[in-house]
Design a protein around this motif. Structure first.
Motif, PDB file in Angstrom:
ATOM      1  N   HIS A   1       0.861  -1.177   0.000  1.00 56.80           N
ATOM      2  CA  HIS A   1       0.000   0.000   0.000  1.00 56.80           C
ATOM      3  C   HIS A   1       0.901   1.232   0.000  1.00 56.80           C
ATOM      4  O   HIS A   1       2.062   1.167   0.375  1.00 56.80           O
ATOM      5  CB  HIS A   1      -0.910   0.015   1.225  1.00 56.80           C
ATOM      6  CG  HIS A   1      -0.192   0.295   2.510  1.00 56.80           C
ATOM      7  ND1 HIS A   1       0.652  -0.626   3.106  1.00 56.80           N
ATOM      8  CD2 HIS A   1      -0.171   1.399   3.311  1.00 56.80           C
ATOM      9  CE1 HIS A   1       1.147  -0.106   4.222  1.00 56.80           C
ATOM     10  NE2 HIS A   1       0.670   1.122   4.371  1.00 56.80           N
TER      11      HIS A   1
ATOM     12  N   LYS B   1      -5.453   0.026  -4.417  1.00 55.03           N
ATOM     13  CA  LYS B   1      -5.539   0.783  -5.662  1.00 55.03           C
ATOM     14  C   LYS B   1      -4.783   2.107  -5.594  1.00 55.03           C
ATOM     15  O   LYS B   1      -4.438   2.682  -6.640  1.00 55.03           O
ATOM     16  CB  LYS B   1      -6.993   1.035  -6.038  1.00 55.03           C
ATOM     17  CG  LYS B   1      -7.762   1.936  -5.088  1.00 55.03           C
ATOM     18  CD  LYS B   1      -9.202   2.103  -5.553  1.00 55.03           C
ATOM     19  CE  LYS B   1      -9.977   3.059  -4.653  1.00 55.03           C
ATOM     20  NZ  LYS B   1     -11.393   3.201  -5.101  1.00 55.03           N
ATOM     21  N   ASP B   2      -4.477   2.586  -4.370  1.00 49.18           N
ATOM     22  CA  ASP B   2      -3.741   3.845  -4.246  1.00 49.18           C
ATOM     23  C   ASP B   2      -2.230   3.640  -4.150  1.00 49.18           C
ATOM     24  O   ASP B   2      -1.482   4.613  -3.952  1.00 49.18           O
ATOM     25  CB  ASP B   2      -4.238   4.632  -3.033  1.00 49.18           C
ATOM     26  CG  ASP B   2      -3.982   3.895  -1.712  1.00 49.18           C
ATOM     27  OD1 ASP B   2      -3.613   2.709  -1.748  1.00 49.18           O
ATOM     28  OD2 ASP B   2      -4.177   4.514  -0.646  1.00 49.18           O
TER      29      ASP B   2
ATOM     30  N   SER C   1       0.865   2.987 -11.418  1.00 49.01           N
ATOM     31  CA  SER C   1      -0.205   2.655 -10.480  1.00 49.01           C
ATOM     32  C   SER C   1      -0.322   1.152 -10.273  1.00 49.01           C
ATOM     33  O   SER C   1       0.204   0.341 -11.053  1.00 49.01           O
ATOM     34  CB  SER C   1      -1.538   3.189 -11.006  1.00 49.01           C
ATOM     35  OG  SER C   1      -1.913   2.480 -12.184  1.00 49.01           O
TER      36      SER C   1
END
Length: 278
Positions: free
Chosen positions: A120, A141-142, A185
């Motif tokens: 993360h 997703k971050d 990403s």
């Protein structure tokens, strides 16, 4: 859990039950940046886990806001060498240091227990060296990833450039991210095969990874560890050599009681039976 883990100061190990251990990089005030202390403790930790019969699966994560922001540049001293050393001796000293740093992450790859990485936040530079040594990689997703070394004037030398081509088949993409050192990403990493799953939140990720780890830990440790061993060997050898290797491996491993236990449970549609420690 063995008291041997108590010697680790910047790596936290927790037995979460059902033969699953959670290993956490524990330097959150520095975004888990890697100095030589935590670097060595990562290797020490996975050597201990490799021989620990109470552990069958490992979840690797980072404490705090980020998984790992990479090498702690404020504590890089090994490039200085001794002032009295000539270039040959300084070069040999750097070689020994690089090989030592490589080996600490290789202990993750060589650990007989599957290692699931949950990332993360920042996952930069050396964080990807760690990631490529793990067996399963997931992220939120971050998450922000980067092969960062070009930005500090060097080629990555502790695993990413060596393992990433074996994980991701698209060499154009590998060179794109490695030569530019750009951030990318979790979604892009998933698209190109570096990750297997992306989660909306860290809480969701940890819950799902724990389910995955406990599912694997239910299986025969003989079968699970043999499968990891065979896959790692196949990654680095020809199909013919790999077939010979797994045949030789199973020459002894097929005598395990686990096969009969697992087969009988499967045929009778019963829950997975408990397996002896390995």
């Amino acid at each position: 859990m063995s008291s041997k883990y108590n010697s680790l100061k910047l790596v936290k190990v927790k037995n979460v039950g059902d033969f699953v251990y959670k290993v956490s990089l524990n330097r959150p005030s520095k975004f888990n940046a890697l100095n030589m202390v935590i670097w060595k403790e990562i290797g020490d930790c996975f050597q201990l886990i490799d021989e620990d019969p109470e552990c069958r699966v490992v979840i690797l994560q980072g404490e705090g806001k980020h998984f790992c922001s990479g090498l702690d540049l404020s504590e890089v001293t090994f490039l200085n060498g001794e002032e009295a050393d000539d270039s040959a001796r300084r070069g040999r000293s750097i070689l020994r240091t690089i090989k030592f740093m490589q080996k600490q992450f290789t202990y993750i790859d060589e650990c007989s227990k599957p290692v699931i990485l949950a990332m993360h936040g920042y996952c930069l530079g050396a964080a990807l060296d760690i990631a490529t040594a793990c067996d399963v990689r997931v992220a939120t997703k971050d998450a922000v990833l980067s092969v960062k070394e070009v930005d500090i004037g060097m080629a990555a030398d502790v695993g990413t450039l060596n393992r990433l081509p074996k994980i991701v088949g698209n060499h154009s993409w590998i060179k794109d991210i490695s030569l530019s050192a750009r951030h990318f990403s979790a979604g892009e990493a998933l698209q190109f095969g570096l990750l297997s799953r992306v989660y909306d939140t860290r809480e969701e990720m940890i819950n799902e990874v724990l389910k995955m780890a406990k599912l694997i830990a239910l299986k025969s440790p003989v079968g699970v560890q043999g499968t990891k061993n065979a896959l790692n060997y196949a990654r680095d050898h020809t199909v013919e050599n790999s077939l010979n290797y797994v045949a030789t491996w199973n020459m002894s491993q097929l005598f395990t009681d686990d096969i009969m236990k697992a087969s009988m449970a499967s045929l009778s549609k019963q829950p997975t039976p408990p397996f002896s420690k390995l």
